[in-house]
Design an enzyme around this catalytic site. Structure first.
Site, mmCIF file in Angstrom:
data_model
loop_
_atom_site.group_PDB
_atom_site.id
_atom_site.type_symbol
_atom_site.label_atom_id
_atom_site.label_comp_id
_atom_site.label_asym_id
_atom_site.label_seq_id
_atom_site.Cartn_x
_atom_site.Cartn_y
_atom_site.Cartn_z
ATOM 1 N N GLY A 1 0.803 -1.213 0.000
ATOM 2 C CA GLY A 1 0.000 0.000 0.000
ATOM 3 C C GLY A 1 0.832 1.258 0.000
ATOM 4 O O GLY A 1 0.451 2.271 -0.573
ATOM 5 N N ALA B 1 4.684 1.007 0.019
ATOM 6 C CA ALA B 1 6.090 0.812 -0.340
ATOM 7 C C ALA B 1 6.251 -0.269 -1.395
ATOM 8 O O ALA B 1 5.391 -1.137 -1.558
ATOM 9 C CB ALA B 1 6.891 0.453 0.912
ATOM 10 N N VAL C 1 9.032 -3.280 -2.742
ATOM 11 C CA VAL C 1 10.108 -4.113 -2.201
ATOM 12 C C VAL C 1 10.945 -4.646 -3.361
ATOM 13 O O VAL C 1 10.408 -5.171 -4.342
ATOM 14 C CB VAL C 1 9.552 -5.274 -1.363
ATOM 15 C CG1 VAL C 1 10.691 -6.096 -0.781
ATOM 16 C CG2 VAL C 1 8.656 -4.751 -0.243
ATOM 17 N N LYS D 1 13.070 -2.228 1.114
ATOM 18 C CA LYS D 1 11.702 -1.688 1.097
ATOM 19 C C LYS D 1 11.794 -0.173 0.953
ATOM 20 O O LYS D 1 12.395 0.503 1.805
ATOM 21 C CB LYS D 1 10.979 -2.070 2.392
ATOM 22 C CG LYS D 1 9.493 -1.827 2.383
ATOM 23 C CD LYS D 1 8.857 -2.439 3.643
ATOM 24 C CE LYS D 1 7.347 -2.369 3.597
ATOM 25 N NZ LYS D 1 6.732 -3.032 4.772
ATOM 26 N N ASP E 1 -1.599 -6.398 13.171
ATOM 27 C CA ASP E 1 -1.940 -6.760 11.792
ATOM 28 C C ASP E 1 -1.357 -8.131 11.436
ATOM 29 O O ASP E 1 -0.776 -8.307 10.370
ATOM 30 C CB ASP E 1 -1.427 -5.690 10.821
ATOM 31 C CG ASP E 1 -2.056 -5.837 9.420
ATOM 32 O OD1 ASP E 1 -3.148 -6.434 9.316
ATOM 33 O OD2 ASP E 1 -1.449 -5.362 8.444
#
Length: 712
Positions: free
Chosen positions: A21, A23, A25, A40, A134
Site C-alpha cells: 500500500g 512501499a 520491495v 523496502k 496486523d
C-alpha cells in the site's frame, strides 16, 4: 527503481519483489557485505505524506528493537535524496497465504510447527510490549525449508500507548481483526492472540472463518457470530487442536489465553494421546445478567412493620377504653382478647421474620475482595468477575518489585467484605522507575561511574588514547543524552581517555578474567578475549597473550588474551571460520559533521569544563544492554578529538556473538584513520548462529544477524 541502480552507493537493485500500500520491495545486493537483501522503499506518491513517513519509520523502529530468529531482521534504515528505505533480511520463499494455497491440506504436525514459530516471534514482540495489530498470513514469510518469519510492524503499537486513532478508524486486515479492534477499542496482547487463532483456523481449513460482500458485514460476523467449527470441515482434527482455535478466538478477550506463551503450551500438546478425549472448549458467560438466579423473598420494609405495630397498640387501647366505659371487665370478653393477643404475636413474628430476611439478604449480597497482587491486569479482571465484583479505576505507578502490567494493590484491599458488583480500583505496575541519563562527555569518569553505580546502573569502561582530552575524561558514551532507563537492567559503557602514554605489558598467564580486566583498566588498555583448550591452565585462566609480556604498547590499545576452556574433551563439533569485513573511514573534513566537530573543539579549547553538545552522541542502548543504532535522522558523532587541521580519528567498537562471545561486551575496539579491513574469527557449534555489528563514532554502520559457516 531500474535494475542495476545502486542505492546510497551500497545496494544494487536486481529486481522488484512486490509492492504494498505504501512501499515497493526490491531484491538487491549489498555491495559491502556481498549478500542479498530485501530493500523496502517508500513509494514516490507517499514521500510528502507525513503519516506514511511516520508509519514507515515506525516499522523500522519496532522491528529493530526485536531479536528473534522468526522475525525478519532489519539491517539498515536510511534515505537518499528524500527516498526513505529499509534494508532487511531476504527470505527466499513465499508468504503463508500462498503457502496454504499451494500446500493445503497441511499435516497437523506441520501446522503446529509453523504456528509455534510464529508464536515465538509474537512472544518476543509482546515481551517488549509491542502489539503487532496486523497479524495475517500475508505478513508471515516461509522459506524453502519451512522456516517462518513475521514481518511488517508498520501499524504495531507499544502496549503502553493506550490510545486510538483520532478518527477511531479500524486499523488492520478485516478478516483477521479482533472484535475489540473492530469496535475501536485499544488493541492488546489478546487482540494479537485472536488474529493468531484465525491464522490457525485458516491453516486447518484452507479458508478464513468469515466472508461477506462488504467489510462491514465481515466485521459484524467477527463481533457477533461464533467461530465455525474446524471439525465440521474436517472431523479428523483432534478436539484439543480445535480447542486452541476456540479459546484464542472468543469474543471477550478475557476468555482468551492471557499470553501467547500459554497458547504455545496448549498448542504443543494438542496432538498428545493424553488429550484424545478432551471436551469441547466453551467460554464463560460474558454477562452476569444472562444467568438465571433465584431471588430471595423480599422482606417487609421496617417502616411498614413499625406502622402495623403502632396501629395494633392503638387498637388495643381503644378496646380497653370501650370496655371501661361500658363497665365491663375484659375477662368477660375472652374471644376478642385472644384475637388481639394473637394479632400482636403475629406482628412480632413478622417483624422478626423481616429482620431475619434483611440480614440474610445482606449476607447473600456480600463478596470478599480477592488477593490480586502480582496477577496480570487481564487475570485480575477475570478474577473480579468470578467473585461478582466489577472493575473500577485502573491507575499505573512505577514499582521496582512488581512486574510491569501486574497488579500492585487494590482499593478496597484484599480480604475486605463488600457488596456484590462493587467496583474495585486497581493500581498496576508501570515497571521500575526510569532514570534520565545526561551527556557526560568531557566529565571525569570516576565521578560519573560512582554516581551511576549508586543509582543501580552497571558501568563498564573502555579506553582510548586522546591528545585532546586529559586522561580519565569521558570521550564517548553508548547512549543518547536524555534517554530514560531502568538502572538494574542497564549496562552503560563509557570510552575513557588515557591521554598519550606507553605501557609495558606484564605477564598475564594464570590470571582470571576478572584480574585481567582489573589490570587493564588500571593501565588504560583494552582486553580482547578468545578461548582455547589447555592441559596446563585451569578453565578460565589465561593461557597466553598477544602482544606478549614485556612488550610496549600505547594506552588505549587492545591486547588479545586467550582463556582456557579446560582440557580437551569429546564435545559437540565446533566449526571455526573467519569473516572479513571492511570498515569505511569517515573523514569529518568531507562531511556535514565538520562544522559541528570543529565548533565543539574550539569551545572546549576556550573553556575545557564545557560539556560537548548532546548532538555529538546518538548511540542508544536497547533493553538487553546492547548498543543499537539510533532511529534519528541526524548523523551524530562522539569523536570529539578532531582539530580543524587534521582528519578525525574514528572510534570503532565491534560486537561479536558466537560460541564463546556475547553481545554483552565489546569484542574489539579500534581507532582508525582510513578504510580498514578486519577479520572476525567465529566459532560455532551445531545449530548455533553468529552475529556481529560495527559501531563507528556512536552509530551502527554494519550489522549481520545470521552468520553461519555455510553463509561465509
Amino acid at each position: 527503481m531500474r535494475k542495476g541502480f545502486v542505492l546510497n552507493g551500497r545496494y544494487q537493485i536486481i529486481k522488484r519483489l512486490g509492492e504494498g500500500g505504501m512501499a515497493d520491495v526490491y531484491l538487491a545486493k549489498d555491495l559491502i557485505l556481498d549478500r542479498l537483501v530485501a530493500v523496502k522503499v517508500l513509494r514516490l506518491d507517499f514521500r510528502d505524506d507525513k503519516k506514511a513517513q511516520e508509519r514507515f519509520r515506525h516499522e523500522a523502529m519496532a522491528a529493530t528493537a526485536l531479536d528473534n530468529p522468526h522475525i525478519v531482521g532489519i539491517y539498515d534504515v536510511d534515505e537518499m535524496d528524500g527516498m526513505q528505505y529499509i534494508a532487511m533480511e531476504y527470505i527466499d520463499g513465499e508468504d503463508l497465504k500462498y503457502y496454504i494455497k499451494n500446500h493445503f491440506p497441511i499435516p497437523y504436525a506441520q501446522v503446529i510447527d509453523i504456528l509455534e514459530q510464529i508464536l515465538s516471534a509474537v512472544h518476543e514482540a509482546h515481551r517488549h510490549n509491542i502489539i503487532h495489530r496486523d497479524l495475517k498470513p500475508k505478513n508471515v514469510l516461509i522459506d524453502k525449508n519451512g522456516y517462518a518469519k513475521i514481518t511488517d510492524f508498520g501499524i504495531s503499537k507499544a502496549e503502553s500507548e493506550n490510545t486510538m486513532t483520532q478518527t477511531r478508524s479500524i486499523v488492520g486486515s478485516i478478516h483477521y481483526l479482533s472484535p475489540e479492534q473492530i469496535k475501536g477499542q485499544v488493541a492488546n496482547q489478546q487482540s494479537d492472540i485472536y488474529s493468531l487463532g484465525i491464522i490457525l483456523y485458516e491453516m486447518l481449513t484452507g479458508k478464513v472463518p468469515f466472508n461477506g460482500e462488504t467489510a462491514v458485514s465481515i466485521a459484524i460476523k467477527h463481533s457477533q457470530t461464533p467461530i465455525p467449527s474446524v471439525r465440521d470441515f474436517d472431523p479428523r482434527i483432534p478436539q484439543a487442536l480445535e480447542n486452541v482455535v476456540l479459546k484464542a478466538t472468543t469474543k471477550d478477550p478475557r476468555n482468551r489465553y492471557d499470553t501467547v506463551a500459554q497458547m504455545a503450551d496448549d498448542l504443543r500438546t494438542s496432538l498428545d494421546q493424553s488429550r484424545a478425549n478432551e471436551a469441547k472448549f466453551t467460554s464463560e458467560l460474558d454477562d452476569d445478567a444472562e444467568q438465571t438466579r433465584v431471588m430471595p423473598f423480599a422482606p417487609l420494609r421496617p417502616e411498614l412493620v413499625e406502622a402495623a405495630a403502632k396501629a395494633n397498640d392503638e387498637s388495643a387501647k381503644d378496646d380497653v377504653k370501650d370496655t371501661e366505659n361500658r363497665n365491663v371487665s375484659p375477662k368477660k370478653k375472652p374471644g376478642k382478647y385472644k384475637r388481639k393477643v394473637a394479632l400482636t404475636i403475629l406482628v412480632v413474628i413478622l417483624v422478626l421474620s423481616g429482620l431475619t430476611m434483611v440480614l440474610l439478604a445482606r449476607i447473600g449480597s456480600k463478596a470478599s475482595v480477592p488477593n490480586l497482587t502480582n496477577l496480570t491486569r487481564q487475570t485480575a479482571i477475570k478474577r473480579l468477575a468470578q467473585n461478582d465484583l466489577a472493575v473500577g479505576k485502573i491507575t499505573y505507578e512505577a514499582n521496582d518489585e512488581v512486574e510491569k502490567n501486574n497488579v500492585v494493590k487494590t482499593n478496597p484491599q484484599a480480604g475486605r467484605s463488600v457488596r456484590k458488583k462493587t467496583k474495585v480500583n486497581l493500581t498496576v505496575s508501570s515497571g521500575p522507575k526510569l532514570i534520565k541519563l545526561e551527556n557526560y562527555v568531557g566529565q571525569d569518569y570516576k565521578v560519573i561511574a560512582n554516581k551511576l553505580s549508586i543509582l543501580g546502573f552497571t558501568v563498564k569502561r573502555r579506553n582510548a588514547s586522546s591528545s585532546t582530552f586529559k586522561a580519565g575524561k569521558i570521550l564517548q558514551q553508548d547512549f543518547k543524552p536524555g534517554q530514560k532507563a531502568v538502572p538494574k537492567n542497564k549496562v552503560i559503557t563509557f570510552i575513557v581517555s588515557t591521554g598519550v602514554k606507553q605501557i609495558t605489558l606484564e605477564n598475564l598467564t594464570g590470571m582470571s578474567k576478572e584480574q585481567v580486566i582489573s589490570y587493564m583498566n588500571e593501565q588504560g588498555i583494552n582486553p580482547v578475549f578468545d578461548y582455547v583448550y589447555s592441559n596446563i591452565q585451569d578453565k578460565g585462566k589465561v593461557v597466553k597473550q598477544s602482544p606478549g609480556a614485556g612488550q610496549t604498547i600505547q594506552q588505549g590499545s587492545s591486547v588479545v588474551v586467550y582463556l582456557s576452556r579446560g582440557k580437551q574433551k569429546t564435545q559437540k563439533a565446533i566449526t571455526s571460520f573467519n569473516v572479513r569485513i571492511k570498515i569505511p573511514f569517515e573523514d569529518a573534513t568531507t562531511t556535514g559533521q565538520n562544522k559541528t566537530t570543529n565548533t565543539a573543539y574550539s569551545q572546549r579549547k576556550a573553556n575545557p569544563s564545557l560539556a560537548v553538545s548532546s548532538d555529538s552522541v546518538s548511540s542508544e542502548a536497547n533493553s538487553s544492554s546492547e548498543i543499537s543504532s539510533s532511529s534519528s535522522d541526524e548523523d551524530s558523532t562522539a569523536d570529539a578529538d578532531s582539530s580543524p587541521t587534521k582528519p578525525t580519528e574514528n572510534i570503532v567498537l565491534i560486537y561479536l556473538k558466537d560460541h564463546d562471545h556475547t553481545f554483552a561486551s565489546v569484542y574489539k575496539q579500534m581507532v582508525i584513520t582510513k578504510d580498514t579491513n578486519v577479520i572476525l574469527p567465529f566459532k560455532l557449534g551445531d545449530n548455533e548462529v553468529g552475529k556481529y555489528k560495527v559501531i563507528r563514532n556512536g552509530k551502527v554502520i554494519l550489522r549481520e544477524n545470521n552468520v553461519t559457516a555455510d553463509s561465509n
